[in-house]
Design a protein around this motif. Sequence first.
Motif, PDB file in Angstrom:
ATOM      1  N   ARG A 142      -7.852   2.527  -5.148  1.00 46.16           N
ATOM      2  CA  ARG A 142      -7.419   2.313  -3.814  1.00 46.16           C
ATOM      3  C   ARG A 142      -6.846   1.079  -3.969  1.00 46.16           C
ATOM      4  O   ARG A 142      -6.793   0.100  -4.515  1.00 46.16           O
ATOM      5  N   PRO A 143      -5.480   1.161  -2.906  1.00 46.60           N
ATOM      6  CA  PRO A 143      -4.774  -0.190  -3.011  1.00 46.60           C
ATOM      7  C   PRO A 143      -5.442  -1.384  -2.389  1.00 46.60           C
ATOM      8  O   PRO A 143      -5.237  -2.358  -3.094  1.00 46.60           O
ATOM      9  N   TYR A 186       2.281   1.603  -3.650  1.00 48.54           N
ATOM     10  CA  TYR A 186       1.215   2.104  -4.362  1.00 48.54           C
ATOM     11  C   TYR A 186       0.815   3.554  -4.056  1.00 48.54           C
ATOM     12  O   TYR A 186       0.517   4.547  -5.170  1.00 48.54           O
ATOM     13  N   ALA A 187       0.601   3.876  -3.065  1.00 50.36           N
ATOM     14  CA  ALA A 187       0.366   5.277  -2.444  1.00 50.36           C
ATOM     15  C   ALA A 187       1.722   6.309  -3.186  1.00 50.36           C
ATOM     16  O   ALA A 187       1.273   7.485  -3.449  1.00 50.36           O
ATOM     17  N   PHE A 188       2.932   5.893  -3.176  1.00 48.76           N
ATOM     18  CA  PHE A 188       3.881   6.649  -3.650  1.00 48.76           C
ATOM     19  C   PHE A 188       4.137   6.895  -5.186  1.00 48.76           C
ATOM     20  O   PHE A 188       4.375   7.900  -5.548  1.00 48.76           O
ATOM     21  N   SER A 198      -6.857   9.580 -11.651  1.00 47.29           N
ATOM     22  CA  SER A 198      -6.934   9.109 -10.425  1.00 47.29           C
ATOM     23  C   SER A 198      -6.622   7.572 -10.550  1.00 47.29           C
ATOM     24  O   SER A 198      -7.355   6.987 -11.434  1.00 47.29           O
ATOM     25  N   ASP A 205       0.879  -1.269  -0.071  1.00 46.76           N
ATOM     26  CA  ASP A 205      -0.019  -0.044   0.041  1.00 46.76           C
ATOM     27  C   ASP A 205       0.829   1.202  -0.181  1.00 46.76           C
ATOM     28  O   ASP A 205       0.594   2.201  -0.547  1.00 46.76           O
ATOM     29  N   ALA A 206       2.071   1.185   0.854  1.00 47.35           N
ATOM     30  CA  ALA A 206       2.862   2.487   0.921  1.00 47.35           C
ATOM     31  C   ALA A 206       3.716   2.512  -0.615  1.00 47.35           C
ATOM     32  O   ALA A 206       3.470   3.866  -1.182  1.00 47.35           O
ATOM     33  N   PRO A 225      -0.244   7.582  -8.424  1.00 48.69           N
ATOM     34  CA  PRO A 225      -0.728   8.795  -8.847  1.00 48.69           C
ATOM     35  C   PRO A 225       0.205   9.245 -10.150  1.00 48.69           C
ATOM     36  O   PRO A 225      -0.354   9.740 -11.287  1.00 48.69           O
TER      37      PRO A 225
END
Length: 325
Positions: free
Chosen positions: A235-236, A72-74, A232, A69-70, A77
């Motif tokens: 979500r992960p 993916y969030a980094f 956009s 998740d970290a 986008p």
Amino acid sequence: MVTTKQIPAGPPPPSGRRRRLRRSRALTSHQQAPVQTGSATSTGEPEQRADAPAASDHPRPLTPDQAFDALYAFCAPALVRQTYLLTGRRELAREAVERAFQLAWQRWPEVAQDRDPAGWVRAVAYDCALSPWHRFRPRYRSPEPPPADPAARELLHALLTLPPSYRRTLVLYDGVGLDLPETAAETEASTPAAATRLTHAREAVAARVPALADPAELHRRLLELASAERLSAARPPAVRTGCERRNVFWTRAAIAFTVTIIGATALTLRTAPTQYEAPVAPAQAVHGVPPPAGLGPLSREEQALRTKLHRSETSGPERLAPEPR
């Protein structure tokens, strides 16, 4: 002998890897700062010694879900915006990024131990986005609406007219900010070949948009084009659950296919003959046989013989041993 043109001089774009390295150094120096200790509190608790290990010095390791998740969030986008520069399609960019992270989750032990997990996912996302099989999909046969800004629309059109290898090299070097060896390694080409592609791509873009002859201006316009679109990512947890559902589906499909093959093989062994039976030859017409002759009229001699046979006795020694007269 391969000759390459000299890349036009210009201020190199800021590298994302250098920024991450600075952040990690700052974080390391912050964690290595000495711990200030004071006297004992009024409740009678002993004061913390300077040489005692602090609780924050040993952070709890992240679980695979948290690490994914970290990452993916980094990366997701910015990666969606970069993929949009390659394809010019918003939905395809999101789909390619999600597919890349699904493959990363399937091979997470390998990706987690990679020296550059973000580069691994980026390379897979670019490969998925530039796949030539998308042209056969009905949903991607018609073009998407271009950007509203005329300048952005002109730049995107200039990018899409480049060959895929040139477009990818240009986005990696002038858009993402990788250096030439890293760009060559990610595009699976030699450094002279990557330099040649970059030079030709810049020349082609400058021929269509003369204002982008400066590499610094080209880098700025690429960032503006990627940031102007409202792109956009999912979500992960949705990406991870989608990957797991896909794995379950293909696993069940493989089991069903295997069971079908086993059943068909068993039925064949049950119903197949155990010995060879020669096939019956098909009927064929016979030619060359004379037709049967019919009885014609009797002559006088034949008629007299018939009358004599009718008048003679039907039994007796004369029928068995006729005597000559």
